[in-house]
Design an enzyme around this catalytic site. Sequence first.
Site, PDB file in Angstrom:
ATOM      1  N   GLN A 255      69.160   7.840 -44.468  1.00  0.00           N
ATOM      2  CA  GLN A 255      69.027   6.406 -44.724  1.00  0.00           C
ATOM      3  C   GLN A 255      67.786   6.094 -45.540  1.00  0.00           C
ATOM      4  O   GLN A 255      67.771   5.182 -46.362  1.00  0.00           O
ATOM      5  CB  GLN A 255      68.982   5.630 -43.399  1.00  0.00           C
ATOM      6  CG  GLN A 255      70.305   5.589 -42.677  1.00  0.00           C
ATOM      7  CD  GLN A 255      71.434   5.100 -43.578  1.00  0.00           C
ATOM      8  OE1 GLN A 255      71.494   3.958 -43.962  1.00  0.00           O
ATOM      9  NE2 GLN A 255      72.337   6.009 -43.946  1.00  0.00           N
ATOM     10  N   HIS A 258      68.120   5.849 -49.321  1.00  0.00           N
ATOM     11  CA  HIS A 258      68.860   4.738 -49.934  1.00  0.00           C
ATOM     12  C   HIS A 258      67.972   3.922 -50.857  1.00  0.00           C
ATOM     13  O   HIS A 258      68.354   3.562 -51.962  1.00  0.00           O
ATOM     14  CB  HIS A 258      69.432   3.814 -48.851  1.00  0.00           C
ATOM     15  CG  HIS A 258      70.856   4.095 -48.518  1.00  0.00           C
ATOM     16  ND1 HIS A 258      71.882   3.917 -49.425  1.00  0.00           N
ATOM     17  CD2 HIS A 258      71.446   4.521 -47.380  1.00  0.00           C
ATOM     18  CE1 HIS A 258      73.033   4.235 -48.855  1.00  0.00           C
ATOM     19  NE2 HIS A 258      72.802   4.607 -47.622  1.00  0.00           N
ATOM     20  N   GLU A 322      71.530  -1.772 -37.919  1.00  0.00           N
ATOM     21  CA  GLU A 322      72.762  -1.665 -38.705  1.00  0.00           C
ATOM     22  C   GLU A 322      73.540  -0.426 -38.262  1.00  0.00           C
ATOM     23  O   GLU A 322      74.721  -0.489 -37.922  1.00  0.00           O
ATOM     24  CB  GLU A 322      72.410  -1.566 -40.193  1.00  0.00           C
ATOM     25  CG  GLU A 322      73.616  -1.332 -41.088  1.00  0.00           C
ATOM     26  CD  GLU A 322      73.226  -0.941 -42.506  1.00  0.00           C
ATOM     27  OE1 GLU A 322      74.093  -1.068 -43.399  1.00  0.00           O
ATOM     28  OE2 GLU A 322      72.085  -0.484 -42.738  1.00  0.00           O
ATOM     29  N   HIS A 323      72.878   0.727 -38.285  1.00  0.00           N
ATOM     30  CA  HIS A 323      73.461   1.987 -37.820  1.00  0.00           C
ATOM     31  C   HIS A 323      72.695   2.427 -36.569  1.00  0.00           C
ATOM     32  O   HIS A 323      71.467   2.382 -36.552  1.00  0.00           O
ATOM     33  CB  HIS A 323      73.327   3.087 -38.870  1.00  0.00           C
ATOM     34  CG  HIS A 323      73.922   2.744 -40.204  1.00  0.00           C
ATOM     35  ND1 HIS A 323      73.153   2.301 -41.273  1.00  0.00           N
ATOM     36  CD2 HIS A 323      75.204   2.783 -40.645  1.00  0.00           C
ATOM     37  CE1 HIS A 323      73.940   2.089 -42.308  1.00  0.00           C
ATOM     38  NE2 HIS A 323      75.187   2.370 -41.964  1.00  0.00           N
ATOM     39  N   ASP A 356      79.586   6.543 -43.376  1.00  0.00           N
ATOM     40  CA  ASP A 356      79.349   6.101 -44.752  1.00  0.00           C
ATOM     41  C   ASP A 356      80.495   6.496 -45.672  1.00  0.00           C
ATOM     42  O   ASP A 356      80.725   5.835 -46.682  1.00  0.00           O
ATOM     43  CB  ASP A 356      78.054   6.730 -45.290  1.00  0.00           C
ATOM     44  CG  ASP A 356      76.842   5.851 -45.043  1.00  0.00           C
ATOM     45  OD1 ASP A 356      77.012   4.726 -44.544  1.00  0.00           O
ATOM     46  OD2 ASP A 356      75.723   6.304 -45.342  1.00  0.00           O
ATOM     47  N   HIS A 415      93.933 -42.985 -34.035  1.00  0.00           N
ATOM     48  CA  HIS A 415      94.415 -41.760 -33.382  1.00  0.00           C
ATOM     49  C   HIS A 415      95.368 -42.121 -32.236  1.00  0.00           C
ATOM     50  O   HIS A 415      96.430 -41.514 -32.074  1.00  0.00           O
ATOM     51  CB  HIS A 415      93.226 -40.967 -32.814  1.00  0.00           C
ATOM     52  CG  HIS A 415      92.476 -40.159 -33.829  1.00  0.00           C
ATOM     53  ND1 HIS A 415      91.791 -40.723 -34.865  1.00  0.00           N
ATOM     54  CD2 HIS A 415      92.319 -38.800 -33.958  1.00  0.00           C
ATOM     55  CE1 HIS A 415      91.222 -39.763 -35.592  1.00  0.00           C
ATOM     56  NE2 HIS A 415      91.528 -38.588 -35.064  1.00  0.00           N
TER      57      HIS A 415
END
Length: 430
Positions: A255, A258, A322-323, A356, A415
């Site tokens: 990660q 990235h 996230e992960h 991934d 109504h």
Amino acid sequence: MNTIVNPERSQWNEILKRPTQTYKQIEQTVLEVFEAIQNDGDAAIEKYTQKFDGISLNSFEVTHAEITAAVANLDADLKEAITLAKSNIEAFHKAQRTKKIELETAPGVKCWQEKRPIQKVGLYIPGGTAPLFSTILMLAVPAKIAGCKEVVLCTPPDKKGNINPAILFTAQLCGIAKIFKVGGIQAIGAMTFGTPSIPKVYKIFGPGNQFVTVAKQMATQFNVSIDMPAGPSELLVVADDTAEAAFVASDLLSQAEHGVDSQVILVSTSKDLIKAVAQEVQEQLQALPRKAIAEKAIVNSKLIFVETKELALELIDEYGPEHFIVATSDNAFFIENIANAGSVFIGNYTPESAGDYASGTNHTLPTNGYAKQYSGVNLDSFMKSMTFQEITPEGIQNIGKAIELMAAAEGLQAHKNAVTLRLSQLANSN
């Protein structure tokens, strides 16, 4: 990597901060680009593509010849790998289809819910330091399964005005016909407002850097929906002495490579493991082609020691990764009790890389703590739930009085009248 031992709860907020700029810091830049696109359309796209990507393009749409060349020239083994991944992703997302829900809530009152595809969707595929062709699979496959009528793909060109062949092959494999050489803020703006070249869409999907994230958030102010405010990638691993230090380090680095604003965290009840992982990270880092990027990301990373698994879980839920990789002697504890995570990877032989690429789950996930309130992309992300109701004369007589009373109590006479007229007609016909 920064090692932290038994942090006080009062420190958690500071320790778990993401290395990202705030919305306010980026907002003005995004607004400037958006306003230019609204006013000048393709000319603004051309201007900002030159400014941000360093290339001047007369036409943004990828040609059939470019796609054909990419398909012909891409390595056969890579094509096979992409096709395998597509098959698994397709299988998992097809399984997410749900049936129509139908119920008679009262005699003569039939209600049901059906799902309809979002007609026009835009896919943003990062292509800067890493051309993420795998993200096409994660977005185009469910879009096609859902039945979206128009799928637009935007991805930044390189300095020569080309798109990575793997991106073009994957897009073609997924049946995407509209591919545009536009990246960053200007891509999000183009899909938000539409230009003579690039169609406007109803919902925008895809990860990106902090500028893309803020652009997507701003797009929601212009009648466009987004999947989630997904930004720089992040990973949290919880591990103890039963974990393989080399595996943990490899996941953290997967990660970290990235981007420089990625963040990786190890939470452990073992000081020995933390020490071993720190050493492995340094050793493995030396062999990475993207070492310079990973090194900068590692600066923002943490190795956190806590005394108990219960405390570890509490800290992890506060972060909302996230992960989330679980490699402990009691994986079930974390699996059953985790509340905030985008996607969970269990055991020593489940690397985050699997999600991934090819396990079948979706890798477009909430970052920056948004796992506390957002889901990752799934089949339903490309669909809308519509409700229907059909009421018979018997049905309106069964619920009509309740509607009249409630409408009157809210002061909404029209109504009430809509029901009263119908009830009166039925009473007169009997």
